[in-house]
Write a protein that holds these residues in place. Structure first.
Motif, short mmCIF file in Angstrom:
data_model
loop_
_atom_site.label_atom_id
_atom_site.label_comp_id
_atom_site.label_asym_id
_atom_site.label_seq_id
_atom_site.Cartn_x
_atom_site.Cartn_y
_atom_site.Cartn_z
N GLU A 1 1.79 67.94 -7.51
CA GLU A 1 1.27 67.74 -6.15
C GLU A 1 1.54 66.32 -5.67
O GLU A 1 1.88 66.10 -4.49
N LYS A 2 1.41 65.36 -6.57
CA LYS A 2 1.67 63.97 -6.21
C LYS A 2 3.14 63.77 -5.84
O LYS A 2 3.46 63.12 -4.82
N LEU A 3 4.03 64.30 -6.64
CA LEU A 3 5.46 64.21 -6.34
C LEU A 3 5.79 64.89 -5.02
O LEU A 3 6.54 64.35 -4.20
N ALA A 4 5.26 66.09 -4.83
CA ALA A 4 5.53 66.83 -3.61
C ALA A 4 5.06 66.05 -2.39
O ALA A 4 5.75 65.99 -1.36
N GLY A 5 3.89 65.43 -2.50
CA GLY A 5 3.39 64.62 -1.39
C GLY A 5 4.27 63.43 -1.10
O GLY A 5 4.47 63.05 0.07
N GLN A 6 4.80 62.81 -2.15
CA GLN A 6 5.66 61.64 -1.98
C GLN A 6 6.92 61.99 -1.19
O GLN A 6 7.39 61.21 -0.36
#
Length: 580
Positions: A286-291
């Protein structure tokens, strides 16, 4: 690595004329065996003479991967000079990458954080690894088929094509059904630039990638660990006639994306099992996707059961840390109906379950989510280079633990596809969760599939920890991936996929069993099981059971997690290092 998934190393491009006077901790140059160093006129005569003496004494021969460091004794602005060996001339791309990796490691070991790098002239071609041939599958590519039309015909963020957000059809999307339009050529392609400029871009890519891969250090949790020198900067000096600022900067950007993605996958693979639970893997996705602005869906244990993902649910039954199904969707070419499904095994720790593993070496099982790490690393490449392709990345994540609630040998489970599986071995859990993973990727629109997993220990029997095995139902599809692996310098070898292997998995009480009654062809059996769930779509299975983790440094790969296959899949999708 920074929180925004960029490197801590600043890489810049400069004209070669000022190399010897550069403000750096060390000057780095590359040399082949037997090369006359008289051409290095920028170096003081005393240093050239000392290097010649070392060569004559065979204390430094310039062998591939060999590095020596000499003090400059105040004769240069930089206090040290590093010579990196390329082996016998002519050197290839893998040798150049290795030389850069070893130079970066030695520089960091000596506390030298800033390098001025004189790039070697000439071409450094990528070649298949010695000791075998890829002739058969590559011939299949030439014959056409569902997987034909390789990356060179349509690249995304290319060091030859210069652009960061290309306007043409890229890597994997160029490998669509017969009749698809060829990719338009981008401005500034290798065919339109002088040969020297094209070679320089490829050399910049390879050296920058090697330096960043070599700068990797495994994370330590020791309370009294000493601060370690990082590679803070590398200034790459290029011949004046090869300077093409836009192309060279694109080469640096692509190299950074590939290397950062690989190092990220290494870090993720090295995380202890208590610091990376299935829920943690989902949060990282989720963190990567948000970035990078990529859509992400995470299903918890309740939703997994409600959706009918019985295989993933069964594997997670024995753990107090419930499973997750992670899906990332990237639509880089909305006009195309082609969607590449990438499915990665995310077993964050594997005890074997009730069919428990031996205690010796079980600590390595923190790496059993190596396939998931590769795909999350690949997301960094996709997010930064933005290839024109549609992707569905699916990661089934679970812990495989023994307990009173765990899945048992003899259980019959129902998968998302509706097929039933007789469980003969709970330590053959990776193929179970991948079965639900490939089915979910198809439900999400995948028209072709690549699964990647630390699936079997049996692959070590075949290839040791040297090569990744590949299994496919489409030789032309695999040929494109093999071409990408040659560019990336990663060893991949094809296993047979004869129908007799599937017959060995036939069950009397279910549609299929997860292991054969014998131990023959173990790596092939794992892939054949997954093939039962692909619904006849073009498919490749990559088993990194030998290559995702090493017990010691070897070549460009460090001890621990290696990030094996990040760069091959990045090259397949983006083609950023293609054309060498």
């Amino acid at each position: 690595m920074r929180a925004d998934y960029t490197t801590n190393t600043k890489i810049s491009i400069t004209e070669s004329g000022g190399w010897a006077s550069a403000d750096a901790d060390a000057l780095l140059f590359f040399t082949t065996e037997g090369e006359d160093l008289e051409s290095l006129t920028d170096l003081p005569e005393e240093l050239r003479a000392e290097l010649d003496r070392l060569k004559r004494a065979e204390r430094f021969k310039g062998s591939a991967g060999e590095v020596t460091v000499l003090p400059a004794y105040g004769r240069l602005a930089a206090p040290y000079v590093i010579a990196a060996g390329l082996g016998a001339a002519p050197a290839g791309r893998d040798t150049l990458r290795l030389a850069a990796v070893q130079a970066a490691r030695e520089a960091q070991r000596l506390g030298l954080g800033r390098l001025a790098v004189l790039l070697p002239e000439g071409a450094f071609p990528a070649e298949p690894p010695r000791g075998g041939t890829y002739a058969a599958p590559l011939a299949a590519q030439g014959a056409g088929g569902a997987g034909a039309a390789g990356g060179a015909s349509g690249k995304a963020a290319s060091v030859d094509g210069v652009q960061a957000e290309p306007q043409g059809v890229s890597g994997a999307d160029a490998r669509t059904a017969a009749g698809a339009q060829p990719a338009p050529q981008s401005n500034g392609s290798a065919d339109e630039r002088p040969a020297g400029a094209a070679s320089a871009a490829k050399t910049v890519f390879t050296v920058a990638e090697g330096l960043l891969l070599g700068a990797y250090r495994i994370v330590t949790y020791a309370r009294e660990a000493k601060p370690r020198q990082e590679l803070a900067a590398a200034e790459l000096f290029v011949q004046r006639d090869a300077l093409n600022g836009e192309a060279l900067q694109a080469a640096v950007a692509a190299a950074e994306a590939y290397a950062v993605a690989t190092n990220y996958a290494r870090d993720l693979t090295n995380l202890p099992g208590n610091l990376l639970l299935p829920s943690d893997l989902a949060k990282e996705a989720e963190k990567l996707a948000g970035q990078f602005g990529i859509a992400c869906e995470v299903l918890d244990e309740q939703a997994i059961v409600e959706r009918g993902m019985g295989a993933l649910a069964a594997v997670g039954l024995g753990s107090a840390n419930p499973p997750r199904m992670i899906t990332l969707s990237y639509d880089g070419d909305p006009s195309s109906g082609e969607v590449l499904g990438l499915v990665g095994k995310g077993v964050t720790f594997d005890t074997g379950g009730i069919s428990i593993k031996p205690a010796g070496g079980m600590e390595e099982m923190i790496s059993d989510m190596g396939g998931a790490a590769v795909l999350l690393g690949l997301l960094i490449v996709v997010g930064r280079l933005k290839p024109r392709i549609n992707l569905r990345i699916v990661i089934p994540a679970a812990e495989n633990m023994p307990s009173g609630t765990a899945m048992r040998p003899g259980d019959v489970i129902t998968t998302l596809s509706g097929r039933t599986v007789e469980v003969l071995n709970t330590d053959a859990e990776g193929r179970l969760i991948l079965a639900d993973g490939v089915t979910y990727a198809i439900e999400k629109g995948a028209t072709r599939l690549i699964d990647i997993a630390t699936l079997t220990g049996a692959v070590l029997v075949s290839f040791a920890d040297v090569a990744t095995s590949a299994q496919t139902n489409d030789d032309a599809f695999l040929a494109s991936v093999l071409q990408a692996s040659i560019q990336a310098g990663e060893k991949v070898w094809q296993l047979p996929n004869f129908p007799e292997y599937r017959e060995m998995l036939r069950s009397t009480v279910a549609d299929i069993k997860n292991a054969a009654a014998h131990k023959w062809a173990g790596a092939i059996m794992g892939g054949s099981f997954i093939e039962a769930f692909i619904e006849d779509k073009p498919w490749i299975h990559l088993d990194t059971g030998g290559t995702a983790w090493l017990w010691g440094d070897r070549g460009i790969d460090p001890k621990g997690g290696t990030g094996a296959m990040v760069r091959t899949l990045a090259e397949y999708i983006c083609g950023a290092g293609d054309g060498v």
